[in-house]
Design a protein around this motif. Sequence first.
Motif, PDB file in Angstrom:
ATOM      1  N   ILE A  11       0.860  -1.177   0.000  1.00 35.77           N
ATOM      2  CA  ILE A  11       0.000   0.000   0.000  1.00 35.77           C
ATOM      3  C   ILE A  11       0.899   1.232   0.000  1.00 35.77           C
ATOM      4  CG2 ILE A  11      -1.730   1.304   1.275  1.00 35.77           C
ATOM      5  CD1 ILE A  11      -2.738  -1.350   2.383  1.00 35.77           C
ATOM      6  N   THR A  12       0.681   2.100  -0.957  1.00 36.96           N
ATOM      7  CA  THR A  12       1.485   3.319  -1.044  1.00 36.96           C
ATOM      8  C   THR A  12       0.921   4.394  -0.124  1.00 36.96           C
ATOM      9  OG1 THR A  12       0.169   4.263  -2.828  1.00 36.96           O
ATOM     10  CG2 THR A  12       2.033   2.839  -3.469  1.00 36.96           C
ATOM     11  N   GLU A  13       1.772   5.340   0.234  1.00 34.15           N
ATOM     12  CA  GLU A  13       1.315   6.477   1.037  1.00 34.15           C
ATOM     13  C   GLU A  13       0.240   7.253   0.293  1.00 34.15           C
ATOM     14  OE1 GLU A  13       4.495   8.964   2.378  1.00 34.15           O
ATOM     15  OE2 GLU A  13       5.582   7.289   3.278  1.00 34.15           O
ATOM     16  N   GLY A  14       0.383   7.329  -1.034  1.00 38.60           N
ATOM     17  CA  GLY A  14      -0.580   8.054  -1.859  1.00 38.60           C
ATOM     18  C   GLY A  14      -1.964   7.452  -1.846  1.00 38.60           C
ATOM     19  N   ALA A  15      -2.057   6.172  -1.535  1.00 36.11           N
ATOM     20  CA  ALA A  15      -3.356   5.510  -1.413  1.00 36.11           C
ATOM     21  C   ALA A  15      -3.817   5.501   0.049  1.00 36.11           C
ATOM     22  CB  ALA A  15      -3.284   4.078  -1.939  1.00 36.11           C
ATOM     23  N   LEU A  16      -2.892   5.258   0.967  1.00 38.84           N
ATOM     24  CA  LEU A  16      -3.241   5.097   2.372  1.00 38.84           C
ATOM     25  C   LEU A  16      -3.754   6.373   3.026  1.00 38.84           C
ATOM     26  CD1 LEU A  16      -3.303   3.327   4.922  1.00 38.84           C
ATOM     27  CD2 LEU A  16      -0.964   4.109   5.374  1.00 38.84           C
ATOM     28  N   TYR A  17      -2.991   7.453   2.937  1.00 35.52           N
ATOM     29  CA  TYR A  17      -3.344   8.646   3.709  1.00 35.52           C
ATOM     30  C   TYR A  17      -4.658   9.297   3.282  1.00 35.52           C
ATOM     31  CZ  TYR A  17       0.840   8.028   6.381  1.00 35.52           C
ATOM     32  OH  TYR A  17       1.785   7.496   7.224  1.00 35.52           O
ATOM     33  N   PRO A  18      -4.976   9.369   2.001  1.00 34.13           N
ATOM     34  CA  PRO A  18      -6.312   9.884   1.650  1.00 34.13           C
ATOM     35  C   PRO A  18      -7.433   9.012   2.243  1.00 34.13           C
ATOM     36  CG  PRO A  18      -4.890   9.959  -0.261  1.00 34.13           C
ATOM     37  CD  PRO A  18      -4.145   9.190   0.803  1.00 34.13           C
ATOM     38  N   SER A  19      -7.222   7.707   2.283  1.00 33.82           N
ATOM     39  CA  SER A  19      -8.224   6.809   2.875  1.00 33.82           C
ATOM     40  C   SER A  19      -8.342   7.039   4.378  1.00 33.82           C
ATOM     41  CB  SER A  19      -7.871   5.342   2.607  1.00 33.82           C
ATOM     42  OG  SER A  19      -7.983   5.054   1.243  1.00 33.82           O
ATOM     43  N   LEU A  20      -7.212   7.173   5.049  1.00 35.44           N
ATOM     44  CA  LEU A  20      -7.246   7.446   6.491  1.00 35.44           C
ATOM     45  C   LEU A  20      -7.949   8.771   6.783  1.00 35.44           C
ATOM     46  CD1 LEU A  20      -3.642   6.325   7.515  1.00 35.44           C
ATOM     47  CD2 LEU A  20      -5.786   5.244   8.223  1.00 35.44           C
ATOM     48  N   HIS A  21      -7.646   9.795   6.001  1.00 33.63           N
ATOM     49  CA  HIS A  21      -8.271  11.108   6.217  1.00 33.63           C
ATOM     50  C   HIS A  21      -9.776  11.051   5.959  1.00 33.63           C
ATOM     51  CE1 HIS A  21      -4.049  12.885   5.341  1.00 33.63           C
ATOM     52  NE2 HIS A  21      -4.169  12.510   6.595  1.00 33.63           N
ATOM     53  N   LYS A  22     -10.170  10.299   4.953  1.00 27.09           N
ATOM     54  CA  LYS A  22     -11.597  10.144   4.637  1.00 27.09           C
ATOM     55  C   LYS A  22     -12.319   9.419   5.776  1.00 27.09           C
ATOM     56  CE  LYS A  22     -14.647   8.350   1.005  1.00 27.09           C
ATOM     57  NZ  LYS A  22     -15.322   7.153   1.488  1.00 27.09           N
ATOM     58  N   LEU A  23     -11.716   8.348   6.276  1.00 24.69           N
ATOM     59  CA  LEU A  23     -12.319   7.602   7.388  1.00 24.69           C
ATOM     60  C   LEU A  23     -12.418   8.465   8.645  1.00 24.69           C
ATOM     61  CD1 LEU A  23     -10.503   4.195   6.833  1.00 24.69           C
ATOM     62  CD2 LEU A  23     -12.944   4.645   6.513  1.00 24.69           C
ATOM     63  N   GLU A  24     -11.417   9.299   8.861  1.00 23.95           N
ATOM     64  CA  GLU A  24     -11.447  10.219   9.998  1.00 23.95           C
ATOM     65  C   GLU A  24     -12.575  11.242   9.827  1.00 23.95           C
ATOM     66  OE1 GLU A  24      -8.545  13.467  12.237  1.00 23.95           O
ATOM     67  OE2 GLU A  24      -7.781  12.369  10.502  1.00 23.95           O
ATOM     68  N   ALA A  25     -12.706  11.804   8.635  1.00 26.58           N
ATOM     69  CA  ALA A  25     -13.756  12.792   8.354  1.00 26.58           C
ATOM     70  C   ALA A  25     -15.149  12.182   8.503  1.00 26.58           C
ATOM     71  CB  ALA A  25     -13.574  13.369   6.953  1.00 26.58           C
ATOM     72  N   GLU A  26     -15.273  10.887   8.206  1.00 26.16           N
ATOM     73  CA  GLU A  26     -16.560  10.203   8.327  1.00 26.16           C
ATOM     74  C   GLU A  26     -16.872   9.789   9.772  1.00 26.16           C
ATOM     75  OE1 GLU A  26     -16.079   6.960   5.587  1.00 26.16           O
ATOM     76  OE2 GLU A  26     -16.550   8.222   3.848  1.00 26.16           O
ATOM     77  N   GLY A  27     -15.958  10.060  10.684  1.00 26.17           N
ATOM     78  CA  GLY A  27     -16.180   9.733  12.082  1.00 26.17           C
ATOM     79  C   GLY A  27     -15.892   8.282  12.434  1.00 26.17           C
ATOM     80  N   LEU A  28     -15.172   7.580  11.549  1.00 25.32           N
ATOM     81  CA  LEU A  28     -14.865   6.172  11.801  1.00 25.32           C
ATOM     82  C   LEU A  28     -13.539   5.991  12.534  1.00 25.32           C
ATOM     83  CD1 LEU A  28     -15.969   4.685   8.352  1.00 25.32           C
ATOM     84  CD2 LEU A  28     -17.298   4.890  10.457  1.00 25.32           C
ATOM     85  N   LEU A  29     -12.688   7.015  12.472  1.00 22.62           N
ATOM     86  CA  LEU A  29     -11.385   6.964  13.140  1.00 22.62           C
ATOM     87  C   LEU A  29     -11.188   8.168  14.040  1.00 22.62           C
ATOM     88  CD1 LEU A  29      -8.925   5.999  10.234  1.00 22.62           C
ATOM     89  CD2 LEU A  29     -10.169   4.479  11.776  1.00 22.62           C
ATOM     90  N   ASP A  30     -10.505   7.924  15.149  1.00 20.98           N
ATOM     91  CA  ASP A  30      -9.996   8.989  16.010  1.00 20.98           C
ATOM     92  C   ASP A  30      -8.495   9.053  15.807  1.00 20.98           C
ATOM     93  OD1 ASP A  30     -12.173  10.118  17.332  1.00 20.98           O
ATOM     94  OD2 ASP A  30     -12.137   8.624  18.937  1.00 20.98           O
TER      95      ASP A  30
END
Length: 112
Positions: free
Chosen positions: A44-63
């Motif tokens: 998994i590249t950083e270019g794929a991972l971090y946008p996904s992490l930020h999206k999950l955080e924005a959706e309230g799924l991650l702290d």
Amino acid sequence: MKSTNLYKGSLTTIILKLLNENDKMYGYEITQKVKEITKGELNITEGALYPSLHKLEAEGLLDVEFAKVNNRTRKYYKLTELGTQETVNKLAELEDYIRTMRALVNPKFRLQ
């Protein structure tokens, strides 16, 4: 060389599952765990991972938690209660998908 296109739609589920198993993780740790589990088949590249992490955080799924490690600040991700519920949903969805694909590609798995 294997294509990673098949994995792209599963990245969210992969992240959620790993966080469910490991309580909290930082980005690089997630990429290395995936590499370890898949014996290098999936990177998994950083270019794929971090946008996904930020999206999950924005959706309230991650702290997010910050911790100082070796004089550097690390950003740890962990599931919220909603994230834990979504992990169950995503895993069930993925299992259904795998069952359907197995039936399509292998006749012995087709329902009679």
